[in-house]
Design an enzyme around this catalytic site. Structure first.
Site, PDB file in Angstrom:
ATOM      1  N   ASN A   1       0.730  -1.148  -0.003  1.00  0.00           N
ATOM      2  CA  ASN A   1      -0.005  -0.039   0.005  1.00  0.00           C
ATOM      3  C   ASN A   1       0.973   1.153   0.004  1.00  0.00           C
ATOM      4  O   ASN A   1       1.567   1.637   0.965  1.00  0.00           O
ATOM      5  CB  ASN A   1      -0.905   0.049   1.276  1.00  0.00           C
ATOM      6  CG  ASN A   1      -1.769   1.077   1.343  1.00  0.00           C
ATOM      7  OD1 ASN A   1      -1.870   1.862   0.423  1.00  0.00           O
ATOM      8  ND2 ASN A   1      -2.785   1.114   2.412  1.00  0.00           N
TER       9      ASN A   1
ATOM     10  N   ARG B   1      -2.372  -1.979  -3.596  1.00  0.00           N
ATOM     11  CA  ARG B   1      -3.679  -1.119  -3.398  1.00  0.00           C
ATOM     12  C   ARG B   1      -3.248  -0.050  -4.331  1.00  0.00           C
ATOM     13  O   ARG B   1      -2.446   0.887  -4.420  1.00  0.00           O
ATOM     14  CB  ARG B   1      -3.715  -0.602  -1.955  1.00  0.00           C
ATOM     15  CG  ARG B   1      -4.767   0.191  -1.973  1.00  0.00           C
ATOM     16  CD  ARG B   1      -4.914   1.032  -0.534  1.00  0.00           C
ATOM     17  NE  ARG B   1      -6.211   1.431  -0.158  1.00  0.00           N
ATOM     18  CZ  ARG B   1      -6.566   1.654   1.019  1.00  0.00           C
ATOM     19  NH1 ARG B   1      -5.629   1.451   2.043  1.00  0.00           N
ATOM     20  NH2 ARG B   1      -7.581   1.925   1.377  1.00  0.00           N
TER      21      ARG B   1
ATOM     22  N   HIS C   1     -12.570   2.851  -0.521  1.00  0.00           N
ATOM     23  CA  HIS C   1     -12.330   1.937   0.745  1.00  0.00           C
ATOM     24  C   HIS C   1     -13.104   0.674   0.378  1.00  0.00           C
ATOM     25  O   HIS C   1     -13.443  -0.356   1.071  1.00  0.00           O
ATOM     26  CB  HIS C   1     -13.006   2.525   1.840  1.00  0.00           C
ATOM     27  CG  HIS C   1     -12.494   3.535   2.605  1.00  0.00           C
ATOM     28  ND1 HIS C   1     -13.078   4.594   3.173  1.00  0.00           N
ATOM     29  CD2 HIS C   1     -11.078   3.758   3.084  1.00  0.00           C
ATOM     30  CE1 HIS C   1     -12.160   5.340   3.889  1.00  0.00           C
ATOM     31  NE2 HIS C   1     -10.832   4.945   3.864  1.00  0.00           N
TER      32      HIS C   1
ATOM     33  N   GLU D   1      -7.293  -5.087   4.806  1.00  0.00           N
ATOM     34  CA  GLU D   1      -7.026  -4.646   3.426  1.00  0.00           C
ATOM     35  C   GLU D   1      -5.948  -5.508   2.852  1.00  0.00           C
ATOM     36  O   GLU D   1      -5.974  -5.904   1.457  1.00  0.00           O
ATOM     37  CB  GLU D   1      -7.027  -3.093   2.944  1.00  0.00           C
ATOM     38  CG  GLU D   1      -8.458  -2.361   3.253  1.00  0.00           C
ATOM     39  CD  GLU D   1      -7.943  -0.852   3.827  1.00  0.00           C
ATOM     40  OE1 GLU D   1      -7.541  -0.845   5.030  1.00  0.00           O
ATOM     41  OE2 GLU D   1      -8.638  -0.195   3.238  1.00  0.00           O
TER      42      GLU D   1
END
Ligand code: ADP
Length: 397
Positions: A8, A94, A182, A380
């Site tokens: 990320n 991500r 999100h 995540e």
């Protein structure tokens, strides 16, 4: 043993997690870490899942080091210290924006990168940093498969009306629409809820991702129906430093009457507003909760008020409500804030169980509450790793 890594990459930090692929095909978190303060004085830490420090480095004079430089260092270390023989078979990232095209994760290739690059103007604060990490790793490990996992993808198929601003059609066609973010968090919550309470998961649920960034997602049968973030991650709820929804006339006023330029307005709305702006103290909910200041209390009250107001709106999008799921830093840890929100939602038929709320959950509503409430930690990184494995090995998520 084989492993996948999820990354990320943000403006000032890169977070990474290493998941071992077990023989049964499940993923087990093995290690994680982050490079922080990129652009100021970068610092890298990596820890095993048991908390053992694997690597600590600091670059006090390294303000000019780029994401690519720091990733090169991390990879050089990884090459010298193979993680207990684990072989990384793919890296998942991500990526904040998948635009109108991408409804699912994709294996990275040059054509995809061109398309994702073209979306940078839609998410200038995030997308370039996401792509920088992919490019850096492609240079360091040209043969290693990389997978882009989009924060917008979960919301891709929401109803057309939930995607449209009341602006001229030509602007919608140029991409000025409500995307929602999100998504990796909501997808994970939908998966977990289906395991924990399959009946509720097939109903009408609002997931509340309440962290520094905060949004709500209305889900029906695990699919996104509506969400509070729109064109950017600035929309919707009040956040740590972001304003959330605002009368657009305020922005015009700031510009035309107060002489603020776009960079100043961006700084105000993204970094100086929200909990920080209203409290004048901090963007951190723990600091506010520990403070005796009236402004801190008002900031927390406004946060809860905004969450409840938007839950009311999303309940209408769902034509009713069966349950709420709290997640992310505030949602998972702040029992007092959950209580504040749930008490205000009593009119919906939500009756909080204060004992359960103060305990470990996951169910925090009374047994006969018409609307159920759960606390479910989000993950995540695991969602990214699951998608990555799915794409490179053909497993199903
Ligand atoms: P990010 O969006 O940066 O991932 P997080 O999900 O980590 O953010 O959430 C950060 C927020 O969670 C902060 O406001 C922090 O104060 C809050 N938080 C974390 N732990 C607690 C806690 N134990 N009690 C209250 N708030 C908490």
């Amino acid at each position: 043993m084989k492993a996948v890594v999820s990354i990320n990459s943000g403006s000032s930090s890169i977070k990474f997690s290493l998941f071992a692929i077990l023989e049964c095909g499940n993923l087990q978190l093995a290690a994680g870490g982050k490079i922080e303060k990129i652009g100021i004085a970068p610092a890298l830490t990596a820890r095993s899942v048991d908390g053992e420090t694997l690597l600590e480095r600091e670059w006090p004079g390294g303000a000019s080091l780029s994401h690519a430089d720091l990733l090169a260092d991390l990879f050089a270390w990884g090459a010298e210290h193979p993680l207990e023989g684990r072989e990384v078979i793919a890296i998942g990232h991500r990526v904040v924006h998948g635009g109108t095209e991408f409804a699912a994760p994709r294996l990275v290739d040059p054509e995809l990168m061109d398309k994702l690059e073209a979306l940078c103007p839609l998410a200038p604060l995030h997308q370039p940093h996401n792509l920088a990490a992919i490019r850096a790793i492609a240079r360091l490990q040209p043969g290693l498969p990389q997978v882009a996992c989009f924060d917008t993808a979960f919301h891709h198929d929401k109803p057309a009306l939930a995607s449209r601003f009341a602006l001229p059609r030509a602007l919608h066609d140029q991409g000025i629409r409500r995307y929602g973010f999100h998504g990796l968090s909501y997808e994970y919550i939908a998966l977990r809820l289906a395991e924990i309470d399959p009946v509720l998961a097939s109903g009408r649920v609002i997931a509340a991702h309440l962290g520094n960034g905060a949004s709500l997602c209305a889900m029906e049968n695990g699919q996104s129906v509506d969400t509070t973030m729109g064109f950017t991650a600035l929309d919707g709820l009040m956040m740590g430093t972001r304003s959330g929804s605002l009368d657009p006339g305020v922005v015009l006023h700031l510009q035309t009457q107060m002489g603020m330029d776009p960079a100043e307005i961006e700084e105000l709305l993204y970094r100086k507003s929200g909990l920080l702006g209203v409290s004048g103290l901090s963007s951190d909910m723990r600091t506010l909760a520990a403070s005796a200041s009236v402004q801190a209390e008002e900031a927390m009250a406004l946060f809860a008020w905004r969450v409840c107001r938007e839950i009311g709106a999303l309940t209408s999008s769902l034509a009713g409500l069966d349950g709420i799921v709290f997640t992310a830093g505030i949602g998972e840890n702040d029992a007092a804030m959950r209580s504040r929100i749930c008490l205000r939602l009593a009119w919906l038929g939500l009756e909080i169980d204060e004992l359960a709320n103060a305990g470990d959950g996951p169910l925090i509503s009374m047994p006969d509450s018409r609307v159920k409430a759960y606390v479910i930690p989000t993950d995540e990184e695991r969602m990214i790793a699951l998608h990555t494995l799915n794409i490179v090995e053909g497993n199903s998520v």
